[in-house]
Design a protein around this motif. Structure first.
Motif, mmCIF file in Angstrom:
data_model
loop_
_atom_site.group_PDB
_atom_site.id
_atom_site.type_symbol
_atom_site.label_atom_id
_atom_site.label_comp_id
_atom_site.label_asym_id
_atom_site.label_seq_id
_atom_site.Cartn_x
_atom_site.Cartn_y
_atom_site.Cartn_z
ATOM 1 N N LEU A 33 0.834 -1.199 0.000
ATOM 2 C CA LEU A 33 0.000 0.000 0.000
ATOM 3 C C LEU A 33 0.872 1.253 0.000
ATOM 4 N N MET A 34 1.861 1.294 0.878
ATOM 5 C CA MET A 34 2.735 2.466 0.982
ATOM 6 C C MET A 34 3.521 2.677 -0.310
ATOM 7 N N LYS A 35 3.959 1.605 -0.925
ATOM 8 C CA LYS A 35 4.708 1.711 -2.182
ATOM 9 C C LYS A 35 3.830 2.300 -3.276
ATOM 10 N N GLU A 36 2.614 1.831 -3.378
ATOM 11 C CA GLU A 36 1.694 2.328 -4.417
ATOM 12 C C GLU A 36 1.342 3.795 -4.182
ATOM 13 N N LEU A 37 1.218 4.179 -2.923
ATOM 14 C CA LEU A 37 0.904 5.574 -2.601
ATOM 15 C C LEU A 37 2.155 6.452 -2.605
ATOM 16 N N GLU A 38 3.312 5.834 -2.745
ATOM 17 C CA GLU A 38 4.594 6.530 -2.683
ATOM 18 C C GLU A 38 4.724 7.266 -1.354
ATOM 19 N N GLY A 39 4.290 6.597 -0.302
ATOM 20 C CA GLY A 39 4.331 7.180 1.031
ATOM 21 C C GLY A 39 5.585 6.764 1.767
ATOM 22 N N GLY A 40 6.095 7.684 2.540
ATOM 23 C CA GLY A 40 7.272 7.417 3.344
ATOM 24 C C GLY A 40 7.035 7.862 4.765
ATOM 25 N N CYS A 41 8.117 8.127 5.458
ATOM 26 C CA CYS A 41 8.044 8.492 6.874
ATOM 27 C C CYS A 41 7.315 9.809 7.127
ATOM 28 N N HIS A 42 7.306 10.695 6.136
ATOM 29 C CA HIS A 42 6.697 12.008 6.332
ATOM 30 C C HIS A 42 5.298 12.114 5.725
ATOM 31 N N ALA A 43 4.782 11.018 5.224
ATOM 32 C CA ALA A 43 3.449 11.033 4.608
ATOM 33 C C ALA A 43 2.389 10.762 5.675
ATOM 34 N N PRO A 44 1.317 11.548 5.687
ATOM 35 C CA PRO A 44 0.255 11.354 6.677
ATOM 36 C C PRO A 44 -0.684 10.209 6.276
ATOM 37 N N ILE A 45 -0.152 9.005 6.355
ATOM 38 C CA ILE A 45 -0.894 7.803 5.963
ATOM 39 C C ILE A 45 -1.000 6.888 7.183
ATOM 40 N N ILE A 87 -5.637 -13.991 3.022
ATOM 41 C CA ILE A 87 -4.325 -13.495 3.414
ATOM 42 C C ILE A 87 -3.251 -13.805 2.373
ATOM 43 N N SER A 88 -3.488 -14.817 1.570
ATOM 44 C CA SER A 88 -2.522 -15.181 0.523
ATOM 45 C C SER A 88 -2.414 -14.100 -0.555
ATOM 46 N N THR A 89 -3.375 -13.182 -0.589
ATOM 47 C CA THR A 89 -3.357 -12.102 -1.584
ATOM 48 C C THR A 89 -2.970 -10.768 -0.950
ATOM 49 N N CYS A 90 -2.200 -10.814 0.121
ATOM 50 C CA CYS A 90 -1.905 -9.619 0.921
ATOM 51 C C CYS A 90 -1.287 -8.491 0.101
ATOM 52 N N GLU A 91 -0.313 -8.784 -0.741
ATOM 53 C CA GLU A 91 0.339 -7.713 -1.496
ATOM 54 C C GLU A 91 -0.600 -7.082 -2.520
ATOM 55 N N SER A 92 -1.371 -7.911 -3.212
ATOM 56 C CA SER A 92 -2.307 -7.341 -4.182
ATOM 57 C C SER A 92 -3.417 -6.559 -3.471
ATOM 58 N N MET A 93 -3.772 -6.972 -2.259
ATOM 59 C CA MET A 93 -4.763 -6.223 -1.488
ATOM 60 C C MET A 93 -4.232 -4.840 -1.114
ATOM 61 N N GLY A 94 -2.969 -4.782 -0.738
ATOM 62 C CA GLY A 94 -2.367 -3.491 -0.404
ATOM 63 C C GLY A 94 -2.393 -2.545 -1.585
ATOM 64 N N LYS A 95 -2.023 -3.070 -2.740
ATOM 65 C CA LYS A 95 -2.032 -2.243 -3.951
ATOM 66 C C LYS A 95 -3.462 -1.832 -4.311
ATOM 67 N N GLU A 96 -4.399 -2.775 -4.211
ATOM 68 C CA GLU A 96 -5.802 -2.482 -4.540
ATOM 69 C C GLU A 96 -6.369 -1.381 -3.647
ATOM 70 N N LEU A 97 -6.094 -1.456 -2.352
ATOM 71 C CA LEU A 97 -6.617 -0.440 -1.444
ATOM 72 C C LEU A 97 -5.985 0.922 -1.739
ATOM 73 N N ALA A 98 -4.706 0.935 -2.084
ATOM 74 C CA ALA A 98 -4.054 2.195 -2.447
ATOM 75 C C ALA A 98 -4.719 2.811 -3.671
ATOM 76 N N LEU A 99 -5.044 1.994 -4.649
ATOM 77 C CA LEU A 99 -5.710 2.504 -5.853
ATOM 78 C C LEU A 99 -7.102 3.051 -5.527
ATOM 79 N N ILE A 100 -7.797 2.386 -4.627
ATOM 80 C CA ILE A 100 -9.113 2.874 -4.190
ATOM 81 C C ILE A 100 -8.964 4.246 -3.536
ATOM 82 N N LEU A 101 -7.966 4.372 -2.664
ATOM 83 C CA LEU A 101 -7.736 5.659 -1.988
ATOM 84 C C LEU A 101 -7.369 6.746 -2.988
ATOM 85 N N LYS A 102 -6.576 6.398 -3.988
ATOM 86 C CA LYS A 102 -6.221 7.372 -5.036
ATOM 87 C C LYS A 102 -7.468 7.851 -5.769
ATOM 88 N N GLN A 103 -8.373 6.916 -6.080
ATOM 89 C CA GLN A 103 -9.612 7.285 -6.779
ATOM 90 C C GLN A 103 -10.462 8.225 -5.924
#
Length: 134
Positions: A33-45, A87-103
């Motif tokens: 999720l953080m990678k897709e959002l390009e969030g780091g230590c200073h991002a309010p996520i 849980i086996s789809t954890c990484e794709s779930m993280g990316k999917e939720l990031a895309l939802i938040l972007k939308q």
């Protein structure tokens, strides 16, 4: 946390029992999720995960719930959502939720945050330069 070299099979075998499968998958989802959002230590996520059902160590049938929110620096704007899945789809779930938040507008909030952080860094640099000249 314990780190090791990827190719060091002996060390990996020796420390593998220290790995908690549920926690590993939760972290994988959060990192995706953080990678897709390009969030780091200073991002309010904010990100929260939970696992229900059988442990991921025993089966891939556990359910992962991933909740995330992106906030403006002043806290006025908030984009939040939650998804659940195997849980086996954890990484794709993280990316999917990031895309939802972007939308929902997270990209704009994060862009404004990056601009504000860049301005703060420039102001700080000017202050340091002035102090060094004094």
């Amino acid at each position: 946390a314990v780190q090791n070299r990827d190719a060091d099979a002996d060390t990996i075998a020796y420390i593998q029992h220290l790995n908690h499968a549920d926690t590993q998958r939760r972290c994988d989802a959060e990192r995706a999720l953080m990678k897709e959002l390009e969030g780091g230590c200073h991002a309010p996520i904010a990100v929260e995960t939970s696992v229900s059902g059988p442990s991921a160590a025993a089966t891939d049938e556990a359910t992962l719930t991933l909740t995330a929110a992106v906030y403006s620096l002043d806290g006025v704007q908030c984009v939040k959502d939650c998804i659940s899945g195997p849980i086996s789809t954890c990484e794709s779930m993280g990316k999917e939720l990031a895309l939802i938040l972007k939308q929902k507008g997270a990209s704009e909030i994060l862009h404004d945050t990056a601009v504000a952080n860049a301005e703060a860094v420039k102001d700080h640099q000017k202050t340091v330069e002035a102090a060094l000249k004094a």
